[in-house]
Design a protein around this motif. Structure first.
Motif, PDB file in Angstrom:
ATOM      1  N   VAL A 110      49.675  44.792  32.620  1.00 48.86           N
ATOM      2  CA  VAL A 110      48.492  44.168  33.226  1.00 48.86           C
ATOM      3  C   VAL A 110      48.840  42.771  33.729  1.00 48.86           C
ATOM      4  O   VAL A 110      48.427  42.371  34.833  1.00 48.86           O
ATOM      5  CB  VAL A 110      47.334  44.087  32.204  1.00 48.86           C
ATOM      6  CG1 VAL A 110      46.160  43.293  32.791  1.00 48.86           C
ATOM      7  CG2 VAL A 110      46.880  45.474  31.806  1.00 48.86           C
ATOM      8  N   GLU A 111      49.609  42.041  32.943  1.00 47.99           N
ATOM      9  CA  GLU A 111      50.013  40.696  33.353  1.00 47.99           C
ATOM     10  C   GLU A 111      50.844  40.733  34.627  1.00 47.99           C
ATOM     11  O   GLU A 111      50.712  39.847  35.489  1.00 47.99           O
ATOM     12  CB  GLU A 111      50.775  40.027  32.212  1.00 47.99           C
ATOM     13  CG  GLU A 111      49.873  39.678  31.023  1.00 47.99           C
ATOM     14  CD  GLU A 111      50.650  39.222  29.804  1.00 47.99           C
ATOM     15  OE1 GLU A 111      51.903  39.374  29.818  1.00 47.99           O
ATOM     16  OE2 GLU A 111      50.035  38.725  28.851  1.00 47.99           O
ATOM     17  N   TYR A 121      42.697  40.326  39.200  1.00 49.63           N
ATOM     18  CA  TYR A 121      42.260  39.445  38.113  1.00 49.63           C
ATOM     19  C   TYR A 121      40.881  38.864  38.417  1.00 49.63           C
ATOM     20  O   TYR A 121      40.008  38.794  37.533  1.00 49.63           O
ATOM     21  CB  TYR A 121      43.276  38.337  37.908  1.00 49.63           C
ATOM     22  CG  TYR A 121      42.940  37.364  36.815  1.00 49.63           C
ATOM     23  CD1 TYR A 121      42.776  37.792  35.501  1.00 49.63           C
ATOM     24  CD2 TYR A 121      42.787  36.004  37.089  1.00 49.63           C
ATOM     25  CE1 TYR A 121      42.476  36.904  34.488  1.00 49.63           C
ATOM     26  CE2 TYR A 121      42.480  35.109  36.079  1.00 49.63           C
ATOM     27  CZ  TYR A 121      42.325  35.567  34.781  1.00 49.63           C
ATOM     28  OH  TYR A 121      42.014  34.677  33.780  1.00 49.63           O
ATOM     29  N   ALA A 122      40.664  38.488  39.670  1.00 49.45           N
ATOM     30  CA  ALA A 122      39.361  37.946  40.070  1.00 49.45           C
ATOM     31  C   ALA A 122      38.259  38.996  39.885  1.00 49.45           C
ATOM     32  O   ALA A 122      37.149  38.671  39.458  1.00 49.45           O
ATOM     33  CB  ALA A 122      39.409  37.483  41.528  1.00 49.45           C
ATOM     34  N   LYS A 123      38.581  40.260  40.189  1.00 49.39           N
ATOM     35  CA  LYS A 123      37.614  41.349  39.996  1.00 49.39           C
ATOM     36  C   LYS A 123      37.246  41.492  38.525  1.00 49.39           C
ATOM     37  O   LYS A 123      36.082  41.695  38.170  1.00 49.39           O
ATOM     38  CB  LYS A 123      38.207  42.666  40.503  1.00 49.39           C
ATOM     39  CG  LYS A 123      38.170  42.841  42.006  1.00 49.39           C
ATOM     40  CD  LYS A 123      36.969  43.684  42.390  1.00 49.39           C
ATOM     41  CE  LYS A 123      37.006  44.078  43.850  1.00 49.39           C
ATOM     42  NZ  LYS A 123      35.838  44.891  44.224  1.00 49.39           N
ATOM     43  N   VAL A 124      38.255  41.401  37.662  1.00 51.41           N
ATOM     44  CA  VAL A 124      38.022  41.498  36.221  1.00 51.41           C
ATOM     45  C   VAL A 124      37.105  40.374  35.749  1.00 51.41           C
ATOM     46  O   VAL A 124      36.171  40.598  34.967  1.00 51.41           O
ATOM     47  CB  VAL A 124      39.352  41.485  35.448  1.00 51.41           C
ATOM     48  CG1 VAL A 124      39.105  41.318  33.949  1.00 51.41           C
ATOM     49  CG2 VAL A 124      40.140  42.759  35.715  1.00 51.41           C
ATOM     50  N   LEU A 125      37.344  39.159  36.224  1.00 49.36           N
ATOM     51  CA  LEU A 125      36.500  38.025  35.845  1.00 49.36           C
ATOM     52  C   LEU A 125      35.063  38.227  36.326  1.00 49.36           C
ATOM     53  O   LEU A 125      34.108  37.901  35.598  1.00 49.36           O
ATOM     54  CB  LEU A 125      37.067  36.727  36.423  1.00 49.36           C
ATOM     55  CG  LEU A 125      38.385  36.231  35.830  1.00 49.36           C
ATOM     56  CD1 LEU A 125      38.822  34.945  36.517  1.00 49.36           C
ATOM     57  CD2 LEU A 125      38.265  36.023  34.324  1.00 49.36           C
ATOM     58  N   ASP A 126      34.900  38.766  37.522  1.00 50.74           N
ATOM     59  CA  ASP A 126      33.555  39.045  38.040  1.00 50.74           C
ATOM     60  C   ASP A 126      32.821  40.036  37.148  1.00 50.74           C
ATOM     61  O   ASP A 126      31.629  39.863  36.840  1.00 50.74           O
ATOM     62  CB  ASP A 126      33.637  39.607  39.464  1.00 50.74           C
ATOM     63  CG  ASP A 126      33.955  38.543  40.497  1.00 50.74           C
ATOM     64  OD1 ASP A 126      33.820  37.345  40.165  1.00 50.74           O
ATOM     65  OD2 ASP A 126      34.347  38.899  41.619  1.00 50.74           O
ATOM     66  N   ILE A 127      33.520  41.077  36.732  1.00 50.79           N
ATOM     67  CA  ILE A 127      32.906  42.092  35.879  1.00 50.79           C
ATOM     68  C   ILE A 127      32.531  41.488  34.530  1.00 50.79           C
ATOM     69  O   ILE A 127      31.445  41.733  33.993  1.00 50.79           O
ATOM     70  CB  ILE A 127      33.859  43.288  35.689  1.00 50.79           C
ATOM     71  CG1 ILE A 127      34.036  44.035  37.008  1.00 50.79           C
ATOM     72  CG2 ILE A 127      33.327  44.244  34.618  1.00 50.79           C
ATOM     73  CD1 ILE A 127      35.104  45.116  36.965  1.00 50.79           C
TER      74      ILE A 127
END
Length: 224
Positions: A110-111, A121-127
């Motif tokens: 993932v990293e 990563y930005a998508k994950v933060l949005d979710i």
């Protein structure tokens, strides 16, 4: 996995091109769970990014007396336990409500993906931010509203509802609505039966079909 069309259904990867999807596909593994199997309990180590392929996953907490409070039900192709993945340990309990298949990607992979594709990563933060708002609303609903309004809030929540064949569908059972609202199943059954009698909704085996959303919204408002 070998079909990138499947990967493209995953929310955090849906914007990527086929070449990138093929690269990410190399990191994706799958694990199957039987009905009722525990995936995590609170404080377990979480070192994988998890995404539901099919089935149904429940995220829940237990109080000191053992009473369960459901926080969320995970839909297919939806990532889950994102906060736990970030922290490295489970902050809730997670179990398979029915037979389920889960995609997972090890943390080190993932990293690599995040480093090479920061938009993922930005998508994950949005979710994560969206989930925080939803869970805050759930807690507020249980703490401040009466039993009827807790149920109405779930029935009119766009986070649970989707459109299928021009109908509004809530893919929750009566037991699941009871768990999410903190209301006993008998009360949920009584209220849903009344709404069905008034022609507002139909009750299916694993879903609620809203026949008249405007009437339901008006019904909720008149009983606030």
């Amino acid at each position: 996995m070998s079909d990138i069309r499947v990967i493209k259904n995953i929310e955090i990867f849906s914007h990527l091109n086929n070449e990138t999807l093929r690269e990410i596909d190399r990191y994706i593994k799958i694990k199957n769970y039987i009905k009722g199997e525990i995936i995590f309990i609170e404080n377990d180590v979480v070192d994988k990014l998890l995404i539901l392929k099919d089935g149904r996953i429940e995220v829940y907490k237990n109080n000191e007396n053992g009473k369960k409070f459901t926080l969320w039900y995970i839909r297919p192709f939806e990532p889950f336990c994102l906060a736990a993945f970030t922290l490295g340990k489970a902050i809730s309990n997670v179990r398979a409500v029915e037979r389920s298949s889960v995609y997972y990607i090890h943390k080190k992979d993932v990293e690599r993906i995040f480093k090479k594709y920061p938009d993922v990563y930005a998508k994950v933060l949005d979710i994560m931010a969206h989930r925080f708002l939803i869970k805050s609303r759930i807690l507020e609903n249980v703490a401040l509203n009466d039993t009827k309004m807790r149920i109405f809030d779930i029935l009119t929540d766009n986070n649970y509802m989707f459109t299928a064949e021009e109908r509004c569908v809530i893919p929750l059972t009566q037991n699941e609505i009871a768990s999410l609202s903190g209301v006993c199943r008998e009360t949920v059954c009584r209220i849903l039966s009344r709404l069905k009698k008034e022609g507002i909704l139909d009750i299916g085996q694993k879903q609620i079909v809203i026949k008249d959303l405007k009437k339901l919204q008006d019904y909720c408002s008149n009983r606030s």
